[in-house]
Design a protein around this motif. Structure first.
Motif, PDB file in Angstrom:
ATOM      1  N   SER A  63    -134.042  49.562  -2.989  1.00  0.00           N
ATOM      2  CA  SER A  63    -134.559  48.478  -1.823  1.00  0.00           C
ATOM      3  C   SER A  63    -135.865  49.404  -1.378  1.00  0.00           C
ATOM      4  CB  SER A  63    -133.499  48.512  -0.817  1.00  0.00           C
ATOM      5  OG  SER A  63    -133.126  49.817  -0.239  1.00  0.00           O
ATOM      6  N   SER A  64    -136.723  48.277  -1.071  1.00  0.00           N
ATOM      7  CA  SER A  64    -137.857  48.963  -0.590  1.00  0.00           C
ATOM      8  C   SER A  64    -137.958  48.300   1.176  1.00  0.00           C
ATOM      9  CB  SER A  64    -139.074  48.496  -0.965  1.00  0.00           C
ATOM     10  OG  SER A  64    -139.178  47.079  -1.106  1.00  0.00           O
TER      11      SER A  64
ATOM     12  N   THR B 155    -143.830  52.703  -6.040  1.00  0.00           N
ATOM     13  CA  THR B 155    -142.390  52.834  -5.379  1.00  0.00           C
ATOM     14  C   THR B 155    -142.964  53.576  -4.184  1.00  0.00           C
ATOM     15  OG1 THR B 155    -141.209  52.598  -7.497  1.00  0.00           O
ATOM     16  CG2 THR B 155    -140.334  53.439  -5.423  1.00  0.00           C
TER      17      THR B 155
ATOM     18  N   LEU C 127    -142.745  39.042  -4.237  1.00  0.00           N
ATOM     19  CA  LEU C 127    -141.458  39.042  -3.585  1.00  0.00           C
ATOM     20  C   LEU C 127    -140.268  38.510  -4.673  1.00  0.00           C
ATOM     21  CD1 LEU C 127    -140.829  40.462  -0.559  1.00  0.00           C
ATOM     22  CD2 LEU C 127    -140.685  37.802  -0.016  1.00  0.00           C
TER      23      LEU C 127
ATOM     24  N   VAL D 272    -134.044  39.373  -0.399  1.00  0.00           N
ATOM     25  CA  VAL D 272    -134.763  39.789   0.796  1.00  0.00           C
ATOM     26  C   VAL D 272    -133.940  39.835   1.863  1.00  0.00           C
ATOM     27  CG1 VAL D 272    -136.537  39.244   2.348  1.00  0.00           C
ATOM     28  CG2 VAL D 272    -136.823  38.765  -0.131  1.00  0.00           C
TER      29      VAL D 272
ATOM     30  N   THR E 283    -135.783  43.675  -1.068  1.00  0.00           N
ATOM     31  CA  THR E 283    -136.732  44.186  -0.047  1.00  0.00           C
ATOM     32  C   THR E 283    -136.277  43.888   1.479  1.00  0.00           C
ATOM     33  OG1 THR E 283    -138.499  43.258  -1.496  1.00  0.00           O
ATOM     34  CG2 THR E 283    -138.994  43.411   1.056  1.00  0.00           C
TER      35      THR E 283
ATOM     36  N   ALA F 106    -144.666  41.877   4.125  1.00  0.00           N
ATOM     37  CA  ALA F 106    -143.730  40.922   3.330  1.00  0.00           C
ATOM     38  C   ALA F 106    -144.481  39.662   3.243  1.00  0.00           C
ATOM     39  CB  ALA F 106    -142.450  40.677   4.436  1.00  0.00           C
TER      40      ALA F 106
ATOM     41  N   VAL G 264    -140.337  47.251   4.116  1.00  0.00           N
ATOM     42  CA  VAL G 264    -141.421  46.968   4.420  1.00  0.00           C
ATOM     43  C   VAL G 264    -141.797  46.137   5.787  1.00  0.00           C
ATOM     44  CG1 VAL G 264    -142.161  46.281   2.131  1.00  0.00           C
ATOM     45  CG2 VAL G 264    -141.475  44.301   3.388  1.00  0.00           C
TER      46      VAL G 264
ATOM     47  N   LEU H 247    -146.802  40.358   0.185  1.00  0.00           N
ATOM     48  CA  LEU H 247    -146.050  40.088  -1.034  1.00  0.00           C
ATOM     49  C   LEU H 247    -145.588  38.675  -1.378  1.00  0.00           C
ATOM     50  CD1 LEU H 247    -143.611  43.145  -0.335  1.00  0.00           C
ATOM     51  CD2 LEU H 247    -145.392  43.103  -2.151  1.00  0.00           C
TER      52      LEU H 247
ATOM     53  N   VAL I 187    -137.066  43.828   5.503  1.00  0.00           N
ATOM     54  CA  VAL I 187    -138.211  43.379   6.117  1.00  0.00           C
ATOM     55  C   VAL I 187    -137.969  43.781   7.528  1.00  0.00           C
ATOM     56  CG1 VAL I 187    -139.899  41.537   6.791  1.00  0.00           C
ATOM     57  CG2 VAL I 187    -138.664  41.568   4.664  1.00  0.00           C
TER      58      VAL I 187
END
Length: 917
Positions: free
Chosen positions: A777-778, A308, A794, A798, A747, A785, A780, A788, A749
């Motif tokens: 939420s992450s 994480t 993924l 998104v 995710t 992306a 990237v 992933l 992006v």
């Protein structure tokens, strides 16, 4: 190196590694000592307003409406407003006290307006402005290279921005492009402060002053009816505070984000833990977690589900799976976290998680239990369980209770407006993700059903608890109060086959009836057809449209006759609508004269308990009537009625209805409106069944008796065919809020980490997802992306931000799975290039997963990015269908600035019947 530690945490650090700061350590430099920056918010405020709007219109309008903040402000100017006697309003003054700002407009004749317009006229918008002053340290020897940031809290304000106080002519215009932060308008408890970057570098020699602008928006649901406090004048109350955040890198605990189960007689009531962490100054990645060796690892073990990464300014919850090997009776659980900073340096943080220990329940006594599970196998989630007084020889259906708005049930302080403990039934109280959630719609509904399924899994895992379990698929008695009462109607209507009986108390019918949209600014300018397309996003939540699904469900609707919060006519109207569908429906309306919004007698009355007991004693098997009508708006958010389920609509965005009539000889005659495919559970069918759809006889397909369901599809020529399928295709979208139904962490992006505007937008969106939904939420970049996606990692929904320079977006759109495409670096819809300066939001198929979706927030400049970011459907009532395009006109005329919008057809095709260009 820091050695003095807070009670909640301790540090074990690798050699020569800077310390990871604890929660208390992080507070030291924020406003103390000669090397600390200081911040002060002026108590003097400039106020412009009021302006009529409806309850969610501020998401389309500029938060500074009617001002253009890139231009000098004339504090002597007048602005048109229908609320003022002269038709114009100007600037006025207000004073805050200890951060509390109360705004009202007593010169407006509110009582006269309300005499004809009701609650709708109370909704209004105001622009609020004051100054923030930043004072440099008195000792200059240790100035950091990077300027500080601000930590700002705006409680019950919708948006805010910090701008330079100098005129636009004195500075680069980009400094005056407001970055609007979403406020904590619902006053959520577990809400981290907004991290705000200063628009210009502060002076090291003298105080630097900035302007703080707040969008103040009055909503009846937030602030209540002013007549309750003896006034005709609505009053806006906002709490505002700020403190300095130094630029040094640190990581601190966010304990209000922890997800922790209660331990009952030494055993955890759930298999999930969540540890809240907040980062500053750099990215931090947690790579491993385990119970501290030699202390408690023989009794309990934990495992980090996934690495994480926490961005600077972000708060996240570490997902930990908990396994117990023996009874654990201590009051803290020490967990070691292996952490890597963005520069590669490593450290270890030991977190002492508090453990609530309670004895096992019995007939005479109990304590509310906080239970945990991994939602979607990935996200630590909690709910409350109230045990029955006695175990039953046969499983007894549970009670599922939906709480009202603003009620933090995990504090175990919700009993006044909740059902009492039952004799044989568990009382399951989900959170809906937060105190408000999404008004029990969409993801909040999913949370409720997931909690109901998690409890029997927890009980079955221990021999002494197993006799108290119930089947996960059992039908429930569904109850709710206030917003939860509305939610109970909503959930029961969308999943009628899962509900034995319904007890909604103090429920409102739908948002547009509670706070009507009569004074929408957008409505004065918008094309009616465009408005209809946009408002398809509201249709799935209009409870009155779906009561046909409940005509066979026993219902006791309760309302206090003197309810000061939700007018009693809402319950009356829903009951009337239900009886219109079926005059013989098993529905009882009980109005308790003189009772307020919340009172003991709603659920504690013997009549209520008698209805619950009768519903629990009724046969478990679902009784099918001779005729029924299923109403559906979004198939993915709706379940079956009497075994019939709508899978696909002909025209998404419009209602679908399926009417089924059973003849004396067992024939099933089905008639549909706007239905393209249905599923029929095999239990409905038998070898003697004669099935016809729209008068066409439909033979049952071979093997139907062993298949879970029969799928019937309608062809373009109107003919139907039937088949057995092991999996069913359900139409995936219907409105933008589908993005909140994520099977895992979202995710976000961005094109590149060097793209400051996109990264800022992603961080602000991550903050809003956390505050309003506790959705992890992450963040990237495009390169990450792609990796992933190619690695099959993924797996959640998104959100892609930016424009054609986002390589991940360019690759995704090249697959041509929707009508959006890139042409020479520009976004085009069905071949038509969208103008520069426009903001475009659209749902798109997920690149790899069938159970997830993608959303694109496309903008070619910073102003367009700000507009589209405000349209992300954080709250209910934001009229955003599957896709839309708007431009700068929206700043002044709201939704009338939308130039194209629509709902996707099945298979992500263009849906001409529900699109507007």
């Amino acid at each position: 190196m820091t050695t003095a530690l807070a009670v909640c945490c301790a540090l074990v650090l690798a050699a020569a590694v800077p310390p990871v700061m604890s929660s208390s350590d992080a507070q030291i430099p924020l406003g103390q000592g000669p090397n600390a920056w200081r911040v002060a918010i002026s108590d003097s405020w400039d106020v412009l307003g009021p302006f009529p709007i409806h309850a969610r219109e501020q998401h389309f309008l500029s938060p500074s409406f009617p001002l253009n903040l890139s231009e000098p402000i004339d504090y002597g100017a007048k602005w048109s407003s229908a609320y003022a006697d002269t038709g114009e309003v100007g600037w006025s003054k207000a004073t805050s006290s200890d951060g509390l700002l109360e705004i009202s407009f007593p010169d407006v004749r509110w009582a006269s307006l309300r005499a004809t317009e009701g609650w709708a006229v109370l909704q209004h918008h105001a622009v609020l402005r004051t100054t923030i002053t930043l004072y440099p340290p008195s000792e200059r020897s240790r100035f950091p290279q990077d300027p500080p940031q601000l930590l700002v809290d705006v409680i019950q304000g919708s948006f805010f921005a910090v701008l330079p106080s100098r005129s636009p002519a004195e500075l680069d215009a980009s400094a005056f492009m407001p970055k609007w932060h979403i406020g904590n308008i619902y006053a959520m408890k577990a809400s981290p402060s907004n991290t705000v970057a200063l628009p210009t570098v502060p002076s090291l020699d003298e105080p630097t002053t900035y302007d703080l602008f707040v969008s103040g928006d009055y909503e009846i649901r937030l602030f209540g009816d002013p007549t309750v406090r003896g006034s005709d004048v609505p009053k806006l109350s906002i709490n505002i505070s700020a403190r300095v955040q130094p630029p040094e890198p640190w990581l601190q605990l966010a304990s209000d984000h922890d997800v922790l189960p209660t331990f009952v007689s030494g055993w955890a009531f759930g298999d999930a833990l969540g540890v809240g962490l907040r980062a500053n100054g750099d990215t931090w990645t947690v790579t491993r977690a385990e119970v501290v060796t030699g202390r408690d690892s023989e009794e309990v073990s934990v495992a980090l589900l996934r690495e994480t990464r926490i961005e600077a300014g972000q708060t996240r919850v570490l997902p930990l799976a908990l396994t117990q090997h023996a009874a654990f009776t201590r009051d803290t659980l020490p967990v070691a976290l292996w952490i890597t900073r963005g520069n590669g340096q490593a450290s270890t943080l030991i977190v002492e998680l508090p453990v609530r220990q309670i004895p096992a329940w019995d007939t005479d006594g109990f304590e509310g239990i906080v239970a945990t599970y991994l939602s979607g196998g990935a996200t630590p989630t909690a709910f409350v369980a109230v045990p029955p007084k006695e175990a039953s020889e046969e499983p007894v259906a549970p009670l599922l209770f939906l709480h009202g708005a603003g009620v933090p049930v995990l504090d175990l302080n919700f009993w006044l407006c909740a059902p009492p403990r039952q004799r044989h039934s568990w009382l399951v109280v989900p959170t809906g993700r937060t105190e408000w959630g999404l008004d029990w719609h969409g993801p909040s509904t999913t949370d409720a059903w997931a909690a109901l399924a998690a409890l029997p899994a927890i009980l079955s895992a221990r021999a002494e608890w197993a006799p108290w379990a119930y089947p996960a698929s059992t039908r429930v008695v569904l109850l709710g109060h206030s917003n939860g009462g509305q939610g109970a109607w909503h959930v029961a209507e969308r999943f009628p086959d899962r509900v034995r009986a319904l007890v909604p108390a103090a429920a409102y019918m739908k948002a547009q009836a509670y706070v009507p949209l009569l004074h929408s600014r957008s409505a004065r300018f918008i094309d009616p057809y465009m408005r209809a397309v946009l408002e398809t996003a509201l249709t799935p939540d209009d409870n009155d449209l779906f009561v046909s699904n409940l005509v066979d469900t026993p219902i006791l609707a309760i309302h206090g006759g003197a309810d000061e919060n939700v007018p009693v006519w809402h319950s009356r109207a829903l009951v009337d609508t239900l009886k219109t569908w079926n005059p013989a429906a098993n529905v009882t309306f009980r109005e308790d004269p003189g009772e307020p919004h919340c009172y003991d007698g709603a659920f504690g009355d013997g009549r209520t308990q008698a209805f619950i007991d009768a519903s629990l004693d009724a046969p478990l098997a679902l009784q099918r009537p001779r005729s029924f009508t299923l109403t559906v708006a979004i198939p993915a958010e709706s379940g079956p009625l009497h075994g019939f389920r709508v899978l696909v609509l002909w025209t998404p965005g419009r209602l679908a209805r399926l009417t089924v009539t059973m003849g004396d000889d067992g024939t099933l005659a089905v008639f549909s409106r706007n239905v393209r495919a249905i599923a029929i559970h095999r239990e409905v069918l038998s070898p003697e069944t004669s099935l016809s759809i729209e008068g066409q006889a439909l033979p049952l397909p071979h093997g139907y008796a062993s298949a879970p369901y029969v799928v019937a599809r309608k062809a373009a020529d109107g003919t139907w065919t039937a088949s057995t399928e092991t999996t069913i295709h359900i139409q995936p979208s219907g409105r933008a809020s589908a993005i909140l139904q994520s099977p895992g962490a979202l995710t976000l992006v961005v094109p590149d980490r060097a793209d400051g505007a996109s990264l800022s937008a992603a961080l602000r969106l991550a903050h809003a997802l956390d505050v309003y939904h506790k959705l992890d939420s992450s963040i990237v970049d495009a390169r990450e992306a792609v990796a992933l996606r190619d690695g099959g990692a993924l797996d959640g929904n998104v959100v892609v931000l930016g424009d054609a320079r986002n390589a991940f977006l360019a690759e995704t759109l090249a697959a041509a799975r929707t009508a959006f495409a890139l042409r020479d670096g520009r976004l085009a819809l069905e071949g038509r290039v969208i103008g520069r300066g426009s903001s475009t939001l659209f749902l798109h198929p997920h690149p790899t997963a069938d159970d997830a979706v993608m959303m694109v927030l496309f903008a070619e400049d910073d102003a367009a990015l700000e507009r589209v970011l405000r349209l992300f459907p954080i709250r209910t009532g934001i009229t955003v269908p599957d896709w839309l395009v708007l431009d700068s006109e929206a700043d002044a005329i709201g939704a009338a600035g939308v130039h194209a919008a629509g709902v996707w057809g099945d298979g992500w095709t263009m849906n001409g019947g529900m699109s507007s260009f």
